[in-house]
Design a protein around this motif. Structure first.
Motif, PDB file in Angstrom:
ATOM      1  N   ASP A 187       0.788  -1.231   0.000  1.00 36.06           N
ATOM      2  CA  ASP A 187       0.000   0.000   0.000  1.00 36.06           C
ATOM      3  C   ASP A 187       0.825   1.289   0.000  1.00 36.06           C
ATOM      4  O   ASP A 187       0.261   2.379   0.095  1.00 36.06           O
ATOM      5  N   CYS A 188       2.150   1.179  -0.100  1.00 36.78           N
ATOM      6  CA  CYS A 188       3.002   2.371  -0.116  1.00 36.78           C
ATOM      7  C   CYS A 188       4.402   1.992  -0.567  1.00 36.78           C
ATOM      8  O   CYS A 188       4.735   0.813  -0.688  1.00 36.78           O
ATOM      9  N   VAL A 189       5.206   3.026  -0.792  1.00 42.02           N
ATOM     10  CA  VAL A 189       6.615   2.828  -1.137  1.00 42.02           C
ATOM     11  C   VAL A 189       7.439   3.635  -0.145  1.00 42.02           C
ATOM     12  O   VAL A 189       7.209   4.827   0.045  1.00 42.02           O
ATOM     13  N   LEU A 190       8.396   2.977   0.498  1.00 44.25           N
ATOM     14  CA  LEU A 190       9.307   3.632   1.428  1.00 44.25           C
ATOM     15  C   LEU A 190      10.515   4.099   0.633  1.00 44.25           C
ATOM     16  O   LEU A 190      11.169   3.298  -0.047  1.00 44.25           O
ATOM     17  N   VAL A 191      10.784   5.422   0.685  1.00 43.63           N
ATOM     18  CA  VAL A 191      11.882   6.003  -0.085  1.00 43.63           C
ATOM     19  C   VAL A 191      12.757   6.848   0.826  1.00 43.63           C
ATOM     20  O   VAL A 191      12.406   7.132   1.964  1.00 43.63           O
ATOM     21  N   SER A 192      13.887   7.271   0.292  1.00 41.49           N
ATOM     22  CA  SER A 192      14.771   8.199   0.983  1.00 41.49           C
ATOM     23  C   SER A 192      15.460   9.055  -0.071  1.00 41.49           C
ATOM     24  O   SER A 192      16.592   8.800  -0.459  1.00 41.49           O
ATOM     25  N   GLU A 193      14.723  10.041  -0.554  1.00 43.40           N
ATOM     26  CA  GLU A 193      15.260  10.874  -1.626  1.00 43.40           C
ATOM     27  C   GLU A 193      14.587  12.235  -1.602  1.00 43.40           C
ATOM     28  O   GLU A 193      13.549  12.420  -0.968  1.00 43.40           O
ATOM     29  N   ARG A 194      15.197  13.146  -2.288  1.00 48.66           N
ATOM     30  CA  ARG A 194      14.583  14.438  -2.540  1.00 48.66           C
ATOM     31  C   ARG A 194      15.011  14.897  -3.914  1.00 48.66           C
ATOM     32  O   ARG A 194      16.139  14.589  -4.339  1.00 48.66           O
ATOM     33  N   PRO A 195      14.204  15.585  -4.630  1.00 50.74           N
ATOM     34  CA  PRO A 195      12.799  15.799  -4.319  1.00 50.74           C
ATOM     35  C   PRO A 195      12.022  14.504  -4.472  1.00 50.74           C
ATOM     36  O   PRO A 195      12.482  13.559  -5.120  1.00 50.74           O
ATOM     37  N   LEU A 196      10.845  14.471  -3.864  1.00 54.57           N
ATOM     38  CA  LEU A 196       9.983  13.311  -4.019  1.00 54.57           C
ATOM     39  C   LEU A 196       9.530  13.222  -5.471  1.00 54.57           C
ATOM     40  O   LEU A 196       9.158  14.215  -6.075  1.00 54.57           O
ATOM     41  N   VAL A 197       9.594  12.035  -6.025  1.00 53.80           N
ATOM     42  CA  VAL A 197       9.175  11.790  -7.400  1.00 53.80           C
ATOM     43  C   VAL A 197       8.198  10.630  -7.357  1.00 53.80           C
ATOM     44  O   VAL A 197       8.457   9.622  -6.685  1.00 53.80           O
ATOM     45  N   ASN A 198       7.086  10.754  -8.077  1.00 55.13           N
ATOM     46  CA  ASN A 198       6.116   9.662  -8.106  1.00 55.13           C
ATOM     47  C   ASN A 198       6.800   8.346  -8.432  1.00 55.13           C
ATOM     48  O   ASN A 198       7.669   8.283  -9.306  1.00 55.13           O
ATOM     49  N   HIS A 199       6.406   7.300  -7.743  1.00 52.62           N
ATOM     50  CA  HIS A 199       6.911   5.958  -8.021  1.00 52.62           C
ATOM     51  C   HIS A 199       6.076   5.362  -9.144  1.00 52.62           C
ATOM     52  O   HIS A 199       4.874   5.625  -9.229  1.00 52.62           O
ATOM     53  N   PRO A 200       6.691   4.567 -10.031  1.00 51.75           N
ATOM     54  CA  PRO A 200       5.925   3.964 -11.129  1.00 51.75           C
ATOM     55  C   PRO A 200       4.696   3.165 -10.667  1.00 51.75           C
ATOM     56  O   PRO A 200       3.729   3.025 -11.416  1.00 51.75           O
ATOM     57  N   SER A 201       4.729   2.667  -9.443  1.00 46.70           N
ATOM     58  CA  SER A 201       3.592   1.898  -8.931  1.00 46.70           C
ATOM     59  C   SER A 201       2.370   2.780  -8.685  1.00 46.70           C
ATOM     60  O   SER A 201       1.248   2.278  -8.586  1.00 46.70           O
ATOM     61  N   GLY A 202       2.583   4.097  -8.540  1.00 43.08           N
ATOM     62  CA  GLY A 202       1.492   5.003  -8.230  1.00 43.08           C
ATOM     63  C   GLY A 202       1.100   5.001  -6.763  1.00 43.08           C
ATOM     64  O   GLY A 202       0.188   5.716  -6.355  1.00 43.08           O
ATOM     65  N   LEU A 203       1.787   4.216  -5.954  1.00 41.72           N
ATOM     66  CA  LEU A 203       1.471   4.136  -4.529  1.00 41.72           C
ATOM     67  C   LEU A 203       1.963   5.386  -3.795  1.00 41.72           C
ATOM     68  O   LEU A 203       2.937   6.018  -4.222  1.00 41.72           O
ATOM     69  N   PRO A 204       1.327   5.740  -2.675  1.00 41.63           N
ATOM     70  CA  PRO A 204       1.822   6.848  -1.860  1.00 41.63           C
ATOM     71  C   PRO A 204       3.248   6.578  -1.377  1.00 41.63           C
ATOM     72  O   PRO A 204       3.651   5.420  -1.195  1.00 41.63           O
ATOM     73  N   LEU A 205       3.984   7.652  -1.155  1.00 42.90           N
ATOM     74  CA  LEU A 205       5.368   7.556  -0.708  1.00 42.90           C
ATOM     75  C   LEU A 205       5.488   7.898   0.774  1.00 42.90           C
ATOM     76  O   LEU A 205       4.833   8.810   1.258  1.00 42.90           O
ATOM     77  N   ILE A 206       6.349   7.160   1.447  1.00 41.27           N
ATOM     78  CA  ILE A 206       6.792   7.521   2.789  1.00 41.27           C
ATOM     79  C   ILE A 206       8.282   7.766   2.651  1.00 41.27           C
ATOM     80  O   ILE A 206       9.039   6.862   2.302  1.00 41.27           O
ATOM     81  N   ASN A 207       8.697   9.012   2.882  1.00 39.78           N
ATOM     82  CA  ASN A 207      10.082   9.403   2.673  1.00 39.78           C
ATOM     83  C   ASN A 207      10.787   9.590   4.009  1.00 39.78           C
ATOM     84  O   ASN A 207      10.389  10.435   4.804  1.00 39.78           O
ATOM     85  N   LEU A 208      11.820   8.789   4.245  1.00 42.89           N
ATOM     86  CA  LEU A 208      12.694   8.969   5.405  1.00 42.89           C
ATOM     87  C   LEU A 208      13.808   9.903   4.969  1.00 42.89           C
ATOM     88  O   LEU A 208      14.465   9.669   3.957  1.00 42.89           O
ATOM     89  N   TYR A 209      14.013  10.971   5.731  1.00 43.88           N
ATOM     90  CA  TYR A 209      15.068  11.902   5.383  1.00 43.88           C
ATOM     91  C   TYR A 209      15.680  12.470   6.649  1.00 43.88           C
ATOM     92  O   TYR A 209      14.992  12.666   7.650  1.00 43.88           O
ATOM     93  N   HIS A 210      16.966  12.697   6.612  1.00 44.81           N
ATOM     94  CA  HIS A 210      17.676  13.251   7.758  1.00 44.81           C
ATOM     95  C   HIS A 210      18.075  14.672   7.409  1.00 44.81           C
ATOM     96  O   HIS A 210      19.083  14.895   6.736  1.00 44.81           O
ATOM     97  N   GLY A 211      17.257  15.630   7.821  1.00 47.77           N
ATOM     98  CA  GLY A 211      17.596  16.996   7.463  1.00 47.77           C
ATOM     99  C   GLY A 211      16.704  18.032   8.083  1.00 47.77           C
ATOM    100  O   GLY A 211      15.600  17.748   8.523  1.00 47.77           O
ATOM    101  N   PHE A 212      17.222  19.238   8.112  1.00 46.42           N
ATOM    102  CA  PHE A 212      16.455  20.384   8.564  1.00 46.42           C
ATOM    103  C   PHE A 212      15.374  20.689   7.539  1.00 46.42           C
ATOM    104  O   PHE A 212      15.583  20.532   6.337  1.00 46.42           O
ATOM    105  N   LEU A 213      14.252  21.172   8.005  1.00 46.49           N
ATOM    106  CA  LEU A 213      13.178  21.584   7.125  1.00 46.49           C
ATOM    107  C   LEU A 213      13.342  23.067   6.805  1.00 46.49           C
ATOM    108  O   LEU A 213      13.374  23.913   7.702  1.00 46.49           O
ATOM    109  N   ASN A 214      13.508  23.340   5.506  1.00 49.92           N
ATOM    110  CA  ASN A 214      13.617  24.727   5.012  1.00 49.92           C
ATOM    111  C   ASN A 214      14.763  25.502   5.642  1.00 49.92           C
ATOM    112  O   ASN A 214      14.674  26.705   5.851  1.00 49.92           O
ATOM    113  N   LYS A 215      15.848  24.839   5.972  1.00 47.02           N
ATOM    114  CA  LYS A 215      17.033  25.519   6.502  1.00 47.02           C
ATOM    115  C   LYS A 215      18.256  24.894   5.841  1.00 47.02           C
ATOM    116  O   LYS A 215      18.482  23.687   5.945  1.00 47.02           O
ATOM    117  N   ASP A 216      19.052  25.701   5.169  1.00 43.13           N
ATOM    118  CA  ASP A 216      20.190  25.197   4.417  1.00 43.13           C
ATOM    119  C   ASP A 216      21.231  24.583   5.354  1.00 43.13           C
ATOM    120  O   ASP A 216      21.749  25.239   6.245  1.00 43.13           O
TER     121      ASP A 216
END
Length: 179
Positions: free
Chosen positions: A118-147
């Motif tokens: 029912d989903c795809v677990l990813v770790s990337e940016r920017p988020l790109v639709n997966h060919p399966s069309g399933l919703p993405l859950i993105n694990l990322y290690h980073g500040f939000l909107n802060k360089d």
């Protein structure tokens, strides 16, 4: 398998800490045992959004004690590297880290994407639709909107045409509500 996850981040496993008292490693291991038991009871995969270890290389005692806890996981935990897990702040030396050693034993999994029913677990940016069309859950290690170099996740990295979830590690701070 249906995607069900128990998300944690920034465990910073180490022998000791200069900002905490008591038996630092033992305290962390007790908490991780609770997480493993909870994930197993929920039939969930543990996800760890970076800074698994406090340094890129940790003593064997730390690794072996963490392995003893994680070996009881029903499903192999999915882990991404954080800034503390990167040697010289780069992914170039990934294979020389304690995290890579843990992955090579199969006690954790660092391979993405992982497709569930029912989903795809990813770790990337920017988020790109997966060919399966399933919703993405993105694990990322980073500040939000802060360089912060590799540790940056911008709101513009998220597209809004599907239901997606981003789980961030690294920040250690709360955010104000979005307007």
């Amino acid at each position: 398998m249906r995607g069900r996850f128990l998300a944690i981040t920034d465990t910073h496993f180490a022998l000791s800490s200069n900002v905490r008292t008591g038996d630092y490693l033992e305290d962390l291991l007790i908490k991780m045992e609770w997480v493993v038991n909870k994930a197993n009871s929920l039939d969930a995969v543990i996800t760890i959004s970076g800074d698994f270890f406090d340094k890129p290389t940790v003593p064997d005692e730390v690794k072996s004690r963490v392995i003893k806890v994680l070996k009881d996981c029903k499903y192999t935990p999915k882990v991404i590297a954080g800034n503390h897990d990167r040697l010289y702040g780069s992914d170039e030396y990934r294979e020389r880290t304690s995290l890579a050693l843990m992955a090579s034993t199969g006690i954790i999994d660092m391979n993405f994407p992982e497709i569930y029913d029912d989903c795809v677990l990813v770790s990337e940016r920017p988020l790109v639709n997966h060919p399966s069309g399933l919703p993405l859950i993105n694990l990322y290690h980073g500040f939000l909107n802060k360089d912060d170099g590799l540790s940056t996740f911008e709101m513009t990295d998220i597209f809004s045409d599907t239901n997606n979830l981003v789980i961030l590690g690294h920040d250690h701070v709360p955010y104000r509500d979005w307007e």
